[in-house]
Design a protein around this motif. Structure first.
Motif, short mmCIF file in Angstrom:
data_model
loop_
_atom_site.label_atom_id
_atom_site.label_comp_id
_atom_site.label_asym_id
_atom_site.label_seq_id
_atom_site.Cartn_x
_atom_site.Cartn_y
_atom_site.Cartn_z
N TYR A 42 -8.97 -2.24 -14.22
CA TYR A 42 -7.81 -2.29 -13.34
C TYR A 42 -7.37 -3.73 -13.06
O TYR A 42 -6.21 -4.11 -13.31
N LEU B 200 0.97 -2.72 -10.06
CA LEU B 200 -0.01 -1.76 -9.56
C LEU B 200 0.39 -0.32 -9.91
O LEU B 200 -0.46 0.50 -10.25
N ILE C 234 -5.38 0.27 -3.41
CA ILE C 234 -4.16 -0.50 -3.68
C ILE C 234 -4.14 -1.74 -2.80
O ILE C 234 -3.82 -2.85 -3.25
N ARG D 285 -6.28 6.53 -2.59
CA ARG D 285 -5.91 5.41 -3.46
C ARG D 285 -5.25 4.29 -2.70
O ARG D 285 -5.25 3.15 -3.13
N VAL E 98 3.43 1.41 -3.31
CA VAL E 98 2.75 1.76 -4.56
C VAL E 98 2.25 3.19 -4.51
O VAL E 98 2.40 3.96 -5.47
N MET E 99 1.71 3.58 -3.34
CA MET E 99 1.19 4.95 -3.22
C MET E 99 2.31 5.97 -3.43
O MET E 99 2.15 6.92 -4.20
N GLY F 96 0.82 -1.21 0.00
CA GLY F 96 0.00 0.00 0.00
C GLY F 96 0.85 1.26 0.00
O GLY F 96 0.66 2.16 -0.82
N GLU G 204 -4.05 -5.64 -4.03
CA GLU G 204 -3.05 -6.65 -3.64
C GLU G 204 -3.75 -7.88 -3.09
O GLU G 204 -3.42 -9.01 -3.44
N GLU H 182 -1.56 2.85 -11.38
CA GLU H 182 -1.93 3.73 -10.28
C GLU H 182 -1.43 5.16 -10.43
O GLU H 182 -2.03 6.10 -9.92
#
Lengths: 295, 320
Positions: free
Chosen positions: A141, A163, A225, A221, A103-104, A100, A229, A167
């Motif tokens: 997605y 991702l 995410i 987001r 990726v963010m 999380g 996952e 993203e």
């Protein structure tokens, strides 16, 4: 008018926004929950009562402690291989939180840079970036992520990559739109009149002004995410066994749902609680950061 | 004396859907070393666009059609964007009209000044910071060590204007273009800011171009004045000569519409009519429709006609 007075008292607009945020009880509580999950992930080896990988076939599908046949050494019971569910849930938070956050952060950085370049430089850069964004937005997605994972193979790095590929698009769109507005502001022209370079204007003049919406959209987001996952791991394309992930734990317990509901349910509840907490926290952030919602 | 900045026959146009807007149409201007030139005109007379053109800051759909902008032996109109960027701030700095919108709301004053210095000088950050503090002190901002940590919204209007001038002067430019530096300020603060600019000009030995719509402001602080009307310079000369012996009917009209302290009973006479549209201008005197002294000979392009001591006006009556 009250908002302006508050902003004048506080050190900066960002600080004023954070003060607003801190007054929102629900959002603050949700933030504490998210922080607890983060601590759980960070200190998993010290918190987990059992070894999450140790299986004990005598404890196959052992119920939680408060039920007939449970024991307090295994508070949430055991899975089909006799592994402690609580320990696996605690270790599973590492995968969710890591992916999380990673990726963010990567998506926000890539998206912000692409959005700044597209919005400020316009021209060919804008056309290329915006068309890539449109193309990526037209892909469903999960289907895109499944396809990418199938091509690249499993692994933590590959999940992050799969991702991020989609993203970054959302922060990019937000930052581009905000940049389009900011580039017409007089302070940008003033900076140009004093010889600032395009890079300087994008990173030092415009970026600080588009940070608030970027932070808000990124935190929103993060919840998606984490669900993505979990979905990939549920489908067996994410983290590979025996590493515990909430998604794969839910999948593992599916066939025992009638007799041993706890195997699937407890990791599912964790996903629910974390995603809900992140959503509530980011809702609070948005309320505090969006001046149009100010009362 | 050779001019420091020499603008020759500058033409800047904006291609819009309504047609080609000739915002700057054949402007000639000189700025001498160390002098203060006042540029006066109404909104849309082309005064700001002229100097945005000098710095290469005209945004599309605007573009410089032709003309020379000689500065320091170079033609700024021919420089590449990178070369021009090195000139901006370092040699020529420009301050914008409204200090509230021209300062970045998300950055501390410190960052805004220091970044400007670092954009042009290779200095350690600390040295740039102490230079920034010097600038704020020079501009009379009280308690600069504390105020430098503040954001623009925490300053009052006059202080904000000073901060903006401090940023513009941070790199010690040789020419400061101040675009309406006092328009958003109270009259008392206006005088302070203008005196400050005058003092900076003396102390730093730079030239100043003061853009204003207020002839009174300019008359008090400038050595020479250029009046602009509809994209052209209509009268230029030493400030004294223009106030005492205005030759263009527009200048005369402006002076008649301003109150004078020595004669408060004198009626104020507004100039009738409005500024013409800058699209499809006929080849005639642009002030013709509003001029009380118009004659048939005015229906042709009128050049700037000299009448000695650097005083010139774009009116047929000068030659007579």
């Amino acid at each position: 008018m009250e908002g302006a007075a508050r902003a004048a008292r506080a050190d900066s607009i960002l600080a004023a926004n954070l003060q607003d945020f801190a007054r929102n009880r629900v959002a603050l509580g949700a933030t504490v929950v998210v922080a607890l999950f983060a601590l759980m992930a960070a200190f998993a080896p010290w918190i987990a009562p059992q070894d999450p990988y140790a299986s004990d076939l005598f404890r196959r599908l052992q119920p939680p402690a408060w039920m007939e046949g449970g024991e307090w050494a295994y508070p949430l019971g055991c899975d089909a291989l006799g592994r402690d569910i609580l320990s696996r849930v605690i270790y599973g938070s590492r995968v969710s939180m890591f992916i999380g956050v990673a990726v963010m952060l990567i998506a926000a950085t890539v998206g912000a840079l692409a959005g700044l370049a597209a919005g400020y430089l316009r021209g060919a850069t804008d056309v290329v970036v915006s068309r890539i964004v449109d193309i990526l937005l037209s892909f469903p997605y999960l289907i895109l992520a499944i396809g990418l994972m199938a091509t690249m193979g499993p692994g933590l790095g590959n999940i992050v990559l799969a991702l991020v590929i989609k993203e970054w698009v959302l922060p990019c769109r937000i930052v581009r739109a905000e940049t389009l507005a900011a580039r017409e502001m007089e302070y940008v022209e003033a900076a140009r009149a004093l010889g600032a370079s395009s890079r300087h204007i994008m990173l030092r003049e415009i970026l600080p002004n588009v940070l608030s919406p970027l932070i808000v959209v990124s935190t929103f987001r993060m919840a998606t995410i984490i669900i993505m996952e979990a979905s990939l791991s549920f489908l067996g394309l994410g983290v590979q066994p025996p590493v515990p992930s909430w998604g794969s734990m839910v999948a593992d317990g599916r066939q025992f749902l009638i007799g041993a509901w706890w195997v699937s349910t407890l990791p599912g509840v964790m996903i629910l609680v974390l995603v809900l907490a992140i959503n509530l926290a980011s809702q609070g952030l948005r309320d505090a950061f969006d001046p149009r919602l100010r009362r | 004396m050779t001019p420091f900045l020499a603008i020759r026959d500058l033409r800047t146009t904006f291609h819009t859907r309504q047609g080609v807007v000739r915002a700057v149409d054949g402007v000639d201007l000189d700025v001498m070393p160390g002098e203060c030139l006042g540029v006066v005109g109404e909104s849309g007379s082309g005064k700001s666009v002229t100097f945005l053109s000098v710095l290469g800051l005209v945004k599309p759909p605007g573009r410089i059609e032709s003309g020379q902008i000689r500065f320091d032996g170079r033609d700024l109109a021919r420089l590449t964007p990178t070369e021009l960027r090195a000139v901006r701030g370092r040699d020529i700095a420009m301050t914008m009209q409204d200090a509230l919108t021209a300062l970045n709301p998300a950055l501390r004053v410190e960052e805004q000044i220091v970044e400007t210095i670092l954009a042009h000088d290779r200095l350690p950050r600390l040295a740039a910071r102490s230079k920034a503090l010097d600038m704020l002190r020079l501009l009379g901002i009280p308690d600069p060590e504390r105020r430098i940590r503040d954001y623009p919204h925490q300053f009052s209007g006059g202080m904000r204007q000073r901060v903006m001038i401090a940023i513009a002067l941070a790199c010690r430019p040789r020419l400061l273009i101040a675009d309406e530096p006092t328009t958003a300020l109270d009259v008392t603060i206006q005088a302070q800011v203008l005196d400050l600019i005058a003092a900076m000009r003396r102390d730093l030995g730079m030239s100043v171009v003061l853009i204003s719509h207020n002839l009174g402001v300019v008359a008090e602080h400038c050595d020479r004045v250029a009046l602009m009307y509809a994209g052209q310079v209509v009268e230029t000369g030493p400030t004294r000569a223009i106030i005492d012996r205005p030759r263009h009917p527009y200048t005369q009209g402006l002076l008649r519409s301003m109150p004078v302290l020595s004669d408060l009973d004198r009626p104020l006479v507004p100039i009738p009519g409005q500024v013409p549209s800058l699209v499809d201008l006929a080849p005639e005197c642009r002030f013709l429709p509003r001029c009380g002294q118009a004659a048939p000979e005015c229906r042709r392009e009128i050049p700037l006609l000299s009448m000695g001591e650097a005083h010139a006006a774009r009116c047929i009556r000068v030659a007579a």
